[in-house]
Motif scaffolding. Sequence first.
Motif, PDB file in Angstrom:
ATOM      1  N   LEU A  52       0.823  -1.205   0.000  1.00  0.00           N
ATOM      2  CA  LEU A  52       0.000   0.000   0.000  1.00  0.00           C
ATOM      3  C   LEU A  52       0.858   1.256   0.000  1.00  0.00           C
ATOM      4  O   LEU A  52       0.524   2.245  -0.668  1.00  0.00           O
ATOM      5  CB  LEU A  52      -0.932  -0.004   1.209  1.00  0.00           C
ATOM      6  CG  LEU A  52      -2.028  -1.076   1.196  1.00  0.00           C
ATOM      7  CD1 LEU A  52      -2.813  -1.059   2.499  1.00  0.00           C
ATOM      8  CD2 LEU A  52      -2.964  -0.873   0.007  1.00  0.00           C
ATOM      9  N   ARG A  53       1.968   1.241   0.739  1.00  0.00           N
ATOM     10  CA  ARG A  53       2.845   2.427   0.753  1.00  0.00           C
ATOM     11  C   ARG A  53       3.439   2.678  -0.624  1.00  0.00           C
ATOM     12  O   ARG A  53       3.593   3.831  -1.031  1.00  0.00           O
ATOM     13  CB  ARG A  53       3.954   2.246   1.789  1.00  0.00           C
ATOM     14  CG  ARG A  53       3.496   2.371   3.225  1.00  0.00           C
ATOM     15  CD  ARG A  53       4.676   2.518   4.175  1.00  0.00           C
ATOM     16  NE  ARG A  53       5.556   1.361   4.128  1.00  0.00           N
ATOM     17  CZ  ARG A  53       5.411   0.276   4.871  1.00  0.00           C
ATOM     18  NH1 ARG A  53       4.398   0.181   5.718  1.00  0.00           N
ATOM     19  NH2 ARG A  53       6.266  -0.740   4.779  1.00  0.00           N
ATOM     20  N   ARG A  54       3.767   1.608  -1.345  1.00  0.00           N
ATOM     21  CA  ARG A  54       4.351   1.773  -2.686  1.00  0.00           C
ATOM     22  C   ARG A  54       3.311   2.203  -3.720  1.00  0.00           C
ATOM     23  O   ARG A  54       3.656   2.715  -4.779  1.00  0.00           O
ATOM     24  CB  ARG A  54       5.031   0.488  -3.137  1.00  0.00           C
ATOM     25  CG  ARG A  54       6.500   0.379  -2.745  1.00  0.00           C
ATOM     26  CD  ARG A  54       6.667   0.128  -1.305  1.00  0.00           C
ATOM     27  NE  ARG A  54       8.068   0.139  -0.875  1.00  0.00           N
ATOM     28  CZ  ARG A  54       8.419   0.171   0.380  1.00  0.00           C
ATOM     29  NH1 ARG A  54       7.495   0.180   1.333  1.00  0.00           N
ATOM     30  NH2 ARG A  54       9.696   0.192   0.735  1.00  0.00           N
ATOM     31  N   LEU A  55       2.042   1.999  -3.410  1.00  0.00           N
ATOM     32  CA  LEU A  55       0.986   2.417  -4.332  1.00  0.00           C
ATOM     33  C   LEU A  55       0.812   3.933  -4.365  1.00  0.00           C
ATOM     34  O   LEU A  55       0.114   4.445  -5.245  1.00  0.00           O
ATOM     35  CB  LEU A  55      -0.339   1.757  -3.952  1.00  0.00           C
ATOM     36  CG  LEU A  55      -0.469   0.253  -4.229  1.00  0.00           C
ATOM     37  CD1 LEU A  55      -1.827  -0.253  -3.762  1.00  0.00           C
ATOM     38  CD2 LEU A  55      -0.268  -0.051  -5.708  1.00  0.00           C
ATOM     39  N   VAL A  69      -4.456   9.318  -9.783  1.00  0.00           N
ATOM     40  CA  VAL A  69      -5.684   9.408  -8.992  1.00  0.00           C
ATOM     41  C   VAL A  69      -6.270  10.810  -9.111  1.00  0.00           C
ATOM     42  O   VAL A  69      -7.486  10.981  -9.276  1.00  0.00           O
ATOM     43  CB  VAL A  69      -5.403   9.055  -7.514  1.00  0.00           C
ATOM     44  CG1 VAL A  69      -6.628   9.320  -6.648  1.00  0.00           C
ATOM     45  CG2 VAL A  69      -4.978   7.598  -7.388  1.00  0.00           C
ATOM     46  N   ALA A  70      -5.407  11.824  -9.045  1.00  0.00           N
ATOM     47  CA  ALA A  70      -5.864  13.205  -9.180  1.00  0.00           C
ATOM     48  C   ALA A  70      -6.500  13.426 -10.551  1.00  0.00           C
ATOM     49  O   ALA A  70      -7.552  14.075 -10.670  1.00  0.00           O
ATOM     50  CB  ALA A  70      -4.705  14.170  -8.961  1.00  0.00           C
ATOM     51  N   LEU A  99     -10.717  14.235 -11.633  1.00  0.00           N
ATOM     52  CA  LEU A  99     -11.162  15.365 -12.456  1.00  0.00           C
ATOM     53  C   LEU A  99     -12.091  14.941 -13.580  1.00  0.00           C
ATOM     54  O   LEU A  99     -12.881  15.751 -14.075  1.00  0.00           O
ATOM     55  CB  LEU A  99      -9.944  16.087 -13.041  1.00  0.00           C
ATOM     56  CG  LEU A  99      -9.089  16.903 -12.079  1.00  0.00           C
ATOM     57  CD1 LEU A  99      -7.870  17.457 -12.804  1.00  0.00           C
ATOM     58  CD2 LEU A  99      -9.892  18.032 -11.451  1.00  0.00           C
ATOM     59  N   MET A 100     -12.006  13.683 -13.994  1.00  0.00           N
ATOM     60  CA  MET A 100     -12.764  13.231 -15.167  1.00  0.00           C
ATOM     61  C   MET A 100     -14.280  13.412 -15.034  1.00  0.00           C
ATOM     62  O   MET A 100     -14.937  13.832 -15.996  1.00  0.00           O
ATOM     63  CB  MET A 100     -12.416  11.770 -15.472  1.00  0.00           C
ATOM     64  CG  MET A 100     -10.993  11.551 -15.921  1.00  0.00           C
ATOM     65  SD  MET A 100     -10.614   9.835 -16.334  1.00  0.00           S
ATOM     66  CE  MET A 100     -11.611   9.614 -17.811  1.00  0.00           C
ATOM     67  N   VAL A 119      -9.748   4.102 -14.985  1.00  0.00           N
ATOM     68  CA  VAL A 119      -8.355   4.480 -14.751  1.00  0.00           C
ATOM     69  C   VAL A 119      -7.880   4.007 -13.379  1.00  0.00           C
ATOM     70  O   VAL A 119      -6.791   3.432 -13.235  1.00  0.00           O
ATOM     71  CB  VAL A 119      -8.186   6.009 -14.878  1.00  0.00           C
ATOM     72  CG1 VAL A 119      -6.795   6.442 -14.417  1.00  0.00           C
ATOM     73  CG2 VAL A 119      -8.418   6.450 -16.317  1.00  0.00           C
ATOM     74  N   LEU A 120      -8.714   4.231 -12.360  1.00  0.00           N
ATOM     75  CA  LEU A 120      -8.323   3.871 -10.996  1.00  0.00           C
ATOM     76  C   LEU A 120      -8.151   2.362 -10.833  1.00  0.00           C
ATOM     77  O   LEU A 120      -7.149   1.887 -10.286  1.00  0.00           O
ATOM     78  CB  LEU A 120      -9.366   4.388 -10.001  1.00  0.00           C
ATOM     79  CG  LEU A 120      -9.299   5.873  -9.652  1.00  0.00           C
ATOM     80  CD1 LEU A 120     -10.468   6.254  -8.747  1.00  0.00           C
ATOM     81  CD2 LEU A 120      -7.991   6.204  -8.972  1.00  0.00           C
TER      82      LEU A 120
END
Length: 254
Positions: free
Chosen positions: A69-72, A79-80, A84-85, A112-113
Motif C-alpha cells: 500500500l505504501r508503494r501504491l 488518482v488526481a 477530475l474526469m 483508470v483507478l
Amino acid sequence: MGAGHAHKLYRRGDSPVHALPPHAKLAAVLAFVVVVVSTPREAVWAFGGYAVLLGAVAASARIPAGFVLRRLLIEIPFVAFAFLMPFVVPGEQTEVLGISVSVPGLWGAWNVLAKGTLGVAASVLLAATTELRELLLGLQRLKLPPLLVQIASFMIRYGDVITDEMRRMSIARRSRGFEAKGVRAWGVLAKSAGALFIRSYERGERVHLAMVSRGYAGSIPVIDEVTATRAQWTRAAALPAAALVICLLGWTLR
C-alpha cells in the motif's frame, strides 16, 4: 552484468514466488496486466477478483499489505487525474453527494483507478520479489533488444551516483547561504541542473572509454544463464490464467 544492487522496493525472502525465474515472473505480470486492461469497465466484480489474486500472490510471497500500500502512493498523480474526469468529460449528468457529475466521466475515472491500481500493484509485487539484476537477466532472456537492456542496466547502476552528486550540490548551495525561495532562485537552480547534466555526460564518456579499453564491442556477456523448468512456467502462469477466466466471465456477464 556485475553485482546486483539492492533496492528499497525489493524484500528479501525464500518464498515460492521469490524462487521463480525472473523471465517467468515478467511474462506472468505482463500477461496479467494485458488481461486486466482487456476487462470491460462495467464488470466491477472482476476487478475485485483480480485484487484477490494479487492478495494471494502477496500472501504466498509473504509481502505485508502495508508494504504494498505504501508503494501504491506513486500513482497519486493518476488518482488526481481520475477525480477530475467526472467534472470535465461531457455526457449524461447525475448527482453524487449533491454534486452534478458526468456519468461517462465516472466510468472513465473508475476505469483508470481500477486498472491503474492493479497494474501498479502487480509491478510492486514483481519488484518486491525480484532483484534488479535478476530483472535485467529476465529481460535479456525474453529477447528484449540488448541495447535497451544495457541502457536499463546503466540507469540502475548510476542512478544512485547521480542522485548523490545532486545531493552534494544541494549541500554546497546551502552551505553558501542559498535558499530556494522565489523566482530569483530559478536561475541558480537552472545552472545547477546544467552543471549536473554536464558532469553526468562527462562521467558517461569516461565510463564508455574505460569499457572500450577493456574490449567492449557493443554487448555485455551474460555470466548467469537463467532458465525455467516446465513446472516453474506452470506456477508463473497460474496468475494470468486465473485472471483470464475472470475476464472471460466479465465479458460473458456484461
